[in-house]
Design a protein around this motif. Sequence first.
Motif, PDB file in Angstrom:
ATOM      1  N   ILE A 162      38.600  35.956  37.950  1.00 51.66           N
ATOM      2  CA  ILE A 162      39.203  36.127  39.571  1.00 51.66           C
ATOM      3  C   ILE A 162      38.827  37.646  39.790  1.00 51.66           C
ATOM      4  O   ILE A 162      38.739  38.725  38.987  1.00 51.66           O
ATOM      5  CB  ILE A 162      40.654  35.996  39.025  1.00 51.66           C
ATOM      6  N   SER A 163      38.757  37.693  41.062  1.00 51.21           N
ATOM      7  CA  SER A 163      38.427  39.111  41.802  1.00 51.21           C
ATOM      8  C   SER A 163      39.322  39.075  43.036  1.00 51.21           C
ATOM      9  O   SER A 163      39.179  38.280  43.846  1.00 51.21           O
ATOM     10  CB  SER A 163      37.013  39.456  41.888  1.00 51.21           C
ATOM     11  N   LEU A 164      40.037  40.272  43.158  1.00 51.79           N
ATOM     12  CA  LEU A 164      40.803  40.402  44.503  1.00 51.79           C
ATOM     13  C   LEU A 164      40.113  41.378  45.257  1.00 51.79           C
ATOM     14  O   LEU A 164      40.257  42.790  44.850  1.00 51.79           O
ATOM     15  CB  LEU A 164      42.316  40.580  44.168  1.00 51.79           C
ATOM     16  N   LEU A 181      42.736  54.973  48.197  1.00 52.25           N
ATOM     17  CA  LEU A 181      42.168  54.141  47.295  1.00 52.25           C
ATOM     18  C   LEU A 181      43.310  53.733  46.367  1.00 52.25           C
ATOM     19  O   LEU A 181      43.496  52.572  45.987  1.00 52.25           O
ATOM     20  CB  LEU A 181      41.139  54.904  46.417  1.00 52.25           C
ATOM     21  N   ARG A 182      44.367  54.693  46.131  1.00 53.78           N
ATOM     22  CA  ARG A 182      45.389  54.491  45.162  1.00 53.78           C
ATOM     23  C   ARG A 182      46.319  53.459  45.716  1.00 53.78           C
ATOM     24  O   ARG A 182      46.841  52.678  45.097  1.00 53.78           O
ATOM     25  CB  ARG A 182      46.034  55.807  45.030  1.00 53.78           C
ATOM     26  N   GLU A 183      46.518  53.631  46.936  1.00 56.51           N
ATOM     27  CA  GLU A 183      47.481  52.698  47.635  1.00 56.51           C
ATOM     28  C   GLU A 183      46.925  51.127  47.831  1.00 56.51           C
ATOM     29  O   GLU A 183      47.670  50.347  47.438  1.00 56.51           O
ATOM     30  CB  GLU A 183      47.719  53.173  49.358  1.00 56.51           C
ATOM     31  N   GLU A 184      45.453  51.153  48.046  1.00 55.60           N
ATOM     32  CA  GLU A 184      45.163  49.801  48.046  1.00 55.60           C
ATOM     33  C   GLU A 184      44.917  49.146  46.693  1.00 55.60           C
ATOM     34  O   GLU A 184      45.548  47.812  46.692  1.00 55.60           O
ATOM     35  CB  GLU A 184      43.545  49.790  48.467  1.00 55.60           C
ATOM     36  N   ILE A 185      44.456  49.994  45.277  1.00 60.18           N
ATOM     37  CA  ILE A 185      44.651  49.385  44.438  1.00 60.18           C
ATOM     38  C   ILE A 185      46.362  48.803  43.789  1.00 60.18           C
ATOM     39  O   ILE A 185      46.356  47.855  43.191  1.00 60.18           O
ATOM     40  CB  ILE A 185      43.771  50.473  43.222  1.00 60.18           C
ATOM     41  N   PHE A 202      38.216  48.831  50.202  1.00 62.34           N
ATOM     42  CA  PHE A 202      37.647  49.864  49.328  1.00 62.34           C
ATOM     43  C   PHE A 202      37.400  49.849  48.020  1.00 62.34           C
ATOM     44  O   PHE A 202      36.506  50.326  47.436  1.00 62.34           O
ATOM     45  CB  PHE A 202      38.484  51.229  49.765  1.00 62.34           C
ATOM     46  N   ALA A 203      38.052  48.719  47.467  1.00 61.41           N
ATOM     47  CA  ALA A 203      37.966  48.405  46.031  1.00 61.41           C
ATOM     48  C   ALA A 203      38.261  46.968  45.636  1.00 61.41           C
ATOM     49  O   ALA A 203      38.795  46.241  46.392  1.00 61.41           O
ATOM     50  CB  ALA A 203      38.900  49.253  45.124  1.00 61.41           C
ATOM     51  N   VAL A 204      37.546  46.525  44.643  1.00 61.79           N
ATOM     52  CA  VAL A 204      37.688  45.031  44.160  1.00 61.79           C
ATOM     53  C   VAL A 204      38.685  45.197  42.754  1.00 61.79           C
ATOM     54  O   VAL A 204      38.327  45.833  41.843  1.00 61.79           O
ATOM     55  CB  VAL A 204      36.516  44.232  44.117  1.00 61.79           C
ATOM     56  N   LEU A 205      39.667  44.407  42.787  1.00 61.65           N
ATOM     57  CA  LEU A 205      40.467  44.390  41.358  1.00 61.65           C
ATOM     58  C   LEU A 205      39.796  43.448  40.564  1.00 61.65           C
ATOM     59  O   LEU A 205      39.694  42.102  41.134  1.00 61.65           O
ATOM     60  CB  LEU A 205      41.822  44.156  41.624  1.00 61.65           C
ATOM     61  N   LEU A 206      39.770  43.454  39.402  1.00 60.92           N
ATOM     62  CA  LEU A 206      38.914  42.518  38.568  1.00 60.92           C
ATOM     63  C   LEU A 206      40.089  42.173  37.343  1.00 60.92           C
ATOM     64  O   LEU A 206      40.116  42.831  36.153  1.00 60.92           O
ATOM     65  CB  LEU A 206      37.801  42.895  37.806  1.00 60.92           C
ATOM     66  N   PRO A 207      41.177  41.393  37.363  1.00 60.32           N
ATOM     67  CA  PRO A 207      42.237  41.159  36.341  1.00 60.32           C
ATOM     68  C   PRO A 207      41.634  40.737  35.284  1.00 60.32           C
ATOM     69  O   PRO A 207      40.620  40.043  35.120  1.00 60.32           O
ATOM     70  CB  PRO A 207      42.957  40.014  37.085  1.00 60.32           C
ATOM     71  N   GLY A 208      42.331  41.189  34.000  1.00 57.80           N
ATOM     72  CA  GLY A 208      41.651  40.704  32.684  1.00 57.80           C
ATOM     73  C   GLY A 208      40.472  41.409  31.955  1.00 57.80           C
ATOM     74  O   GLY A 208      39.814  41.161  31.168  1.00 57.80           O
ATOM     75  N   ARG A 209      39.896  42.389  32.934  1.00 61.02           N
ATOM     76  CA  ARG A 209      38.707  42.916  32.478  1.00 61.02           C
ATOM     77  C   ARG A 209      38.698  44.570  32.434  1.00 61.02           C
ATOM     78  O   ARG A 209      39.857  44.953  32.852  1.00 61.02           O
ATOM     79  CB  ARG A 209      37.426  42.710  33.602  1.00 61.02           C
ATOM     80  N   ASN A 210      37.934  45.368  31.780  1.00 59.35           N
ATOM     81  CA  ASN A 210      37.867  46.728  31.381  1.00 59.35           C
ATOM     82  C   ASN A 210      36.931  47.568  32.160  1.00 59.35           C
ATOM     83  O   ASN A 210      36.224  48.323  31.666  1.00 59.35           O
ATOM     84  CB  ASN A 210      38.046  46.898  30.171  1.00 59.35           C
ATOM     85  N   THR A 211      36.782  47.124  33.428  1.00 61.86           N
ATOM     86  CA  THR A 211      35.538  47.692  34.271  1.00 61.86           C
ATOM     87  C   THR A 211      36.124  48.927  35.406  1.00 61.86           C
ATOM     88  O   THR A 211      37.057  48.856  35.625  1.00 61.86           O
ATOM     89  CB  THR A 211      34.890  46.785  35.114  1.00 61.86           C
ATOM     90  N   GLY A 231      44.983  46.899  32.083  1.00 59.77           N
ATOM     91  CA  GLY A 231      44.974  45.127  31.944  1.00 59.77           C
ATOM     92  C   GLY A 231      44.046  44.644  33.222  1.00 59.77           C
ATOM     93  O   GLY A 231      43.841  43.585  33.140  1.00 59.77           O
ATOM     94  N   ALA A 232      43.348  45.460  33.785  1.00 61.07           N
ATOM     95  CA  ALA A 232      42.475  45.136  34.989  1.00 61.07           C
ATOM     96  C   ALA A 232      41.456  46.291  35.080  1.00 61.07           C
ATOM     97  O   ALA A 232      41.607  47.254  34.751  1.00 61.07           O
ATOM     98  CB  ALA A 232      43.211  44.845  36.168  1.00 61.07           C
ATOM     99  N   GLY A 233      40.359  45.777  35.645  1.00 62.05           N
ATOM    100  CA  GLY A 233      39.173  46.665  35.893  1.00 62.05           C
ATOM    101  C   GLY A 233      38.966  46.679  37.416  1.00 62.05           C
ATOM    102  O   GLY A 233      39.792  45.879  38.072  1.00 62.05           O
ATOM    103  N   ILE A 234      38.414  47.795  37.874  1.00 59.34           N
ATOM    104  CA  ILE A 234      38.162  47.725  39.466  1.00 59.34           C
ATOM    105  C   ILE A 234      36.766  48.298  39.655  1.00 59.34           C
ATOM    106  O   ILE A 234      36.238  48.854  38.826  1.00 59.34           O
ATOM    107  CB  ILE A 234      39.168  49.005  39.988  1.00 59.34           C
ATOM    108  N   ILE A 235      36.331  47.759  40.811  1.00 57.79           N
ATOM    109  CA  ILE A 235      34.967  48.206  41.372  1.00 57.79           C
ATOM    110  C   ILE A 235      35.179  48.909  42.787  1.00 57.79           C
ATOM    111  O   ILE A 235      35.778  48.297  43.709  1.00 57.79           O
ATOM    112  CB  ILE A 235      33.776  47.001  41.542  1.00 57.79           C
ATOM    113  N   ILE A 236      34.819  50.100  42.798  1.00 60.47           N
ATOM    114  CA  ILE A 236      34.592  50.814  44.080  1.00 60.47           C
ATOM    115  C   ILE A 236      33.634  50.469  45.185  1.00 60.47           C
ATOM    116  O   ILE A 236      32.621  50.599  44.666  1.00 60.47           O
ATOM    117  CB  ILE A 236      34.654  52.276  43.803  1.00 60.47           C
TER     118      ILE A 236
END
Length: 491
Positions: free
Chosen positions: A124-126, A183-187, A130-139, A166-171
């Motif tokens: 899953i990716s949300l 960025l903080r607010e969106e994440i 400005f950013a993409v949340l990647l649940p369950g990953r460590n990116t 418990g989640a990764g992010i890609i900027i």
Amino acid sequence: MTKDVLMDASLGEIRLAVMEDGELAEFYVENRDDEITLGNIYRGRVERVLPGMQSAFIDIGVSKNAFLHIKDLIPEKKDNNHAPARPAGGSPRIGDILKAGQEITVQVVKETSGQKGPRVTTRISLPGRFAVLLPGRNTAGISRRMEDSDERKRLKELAGMLKPEGAGIIIRTAARSVPAEWLREEINELTEKWEMILKQQSEGPVPRCLYSEPDFVGQMIREHLTPDLDRFIVNDRDIWERINQFLGSASPGFRPKVEYFDKDYDMFGYYHVESALSQALSRKVYLKSGGYLVFDMTEALTVIDVNSGKYVGRSSLEETALKINKEAAEMIARQIRLRDIGGIIIIDFIDMQNESHREEVVAVLKEAVRRDRTQTVVVGMTNLGLVEMTRKKVRLPLASYLTESCRCCGGSGRRLSADTAARRVERRIMGCLSRNEADSLEILVHPDVHRMLEGQEKENLEKISGTYKCRIRISPSPDVAYGDMRIREEQ
């Protein structure tokens, strides 16, 4: 490079054009199909597991079951005593992870295409602006398209600081020069959204949708209202006010980029979008030099042929080929992006003997495709001089939204000749009369076939009429498909 986005909502249908240096680069149209599922997250049920294909079909509640391959499946963490069995190759067997009837949460990563259902993943990716949340990953990564080294360093540090547990992010590239607080607010918003999805997993019937992507306007704001944008021009006041209202709370610094087009003439016509669309739907595309490209799409791949056309060069054949091929490489990159062509692409450039010239053309193509937001890989040139490349399939090609298969040729681009179609009609008349006696028949056919039957095929019809002692009258009808016919018995 100047970049403008035009959003046209003048006739009840919303269309969006991305213009780069005055040239149409991308085009999107609102699709009102209820089954548009790209990006949606579903709680589905496993219908069938196919061990021989290392895949499964998942019922997510749309007309066609979704396809899930083993590489898109993240198995639940198990201890060593219960880990899925792995064959010699190291990959787990899908039958040890999924069983028919099992519930599973998936996200659509590729739309329905022809007879194929949507493709889904458990990765899953949300996405946010400005950013993409990647649940369950460590990116904690940065978009590859972010080229500014200082900005990459700043955002890399922010990614490490803001990555939730418990989640990764890609900027994303759109985060360039964006304040850390945005960025903080969106994440935080994306994290809350994922927590809400997790709560919904255990409630309600299956299959069901857990999360739907924003509407067309919301998606276009998220994807295209970015720092590298010069203007976002809208010709609908309600949408213009909606965008400004959204930016007023989320990104007030972007409001000056949004303009309202209040002229009384067509915005797309003024910016030459319509003419560029006509070219994007054409099989043949002409180059400024006089050469041209030919696009042929098949089920398996797209083939692009480069031709010299009217350009004859000045010095030598090799230099002529190099000039046309370099110009063609630029145009091909632009056209596959605009046409949204995905999958395998083969390019037949004009033959060049000089190895350095071949490398130069491939280098031009690689540089040109870097502007494409969809993952594109130029593999290289084969010994036959064919360039191989791939572009990730996400959406259907542009042509599928703006055109339909011809009912005469079935989408092949060719149809039966008029005389062949006429003789088929004659044989069907004979077959009908051999089974059923009739005194008088009216035969309705396509106008093109009618002209043939009333012309050089008229003698054959008279023979059939005499043989079966039946009066035959041929009438043209545009409602009858080419090559088909309708029979009416006359009293």
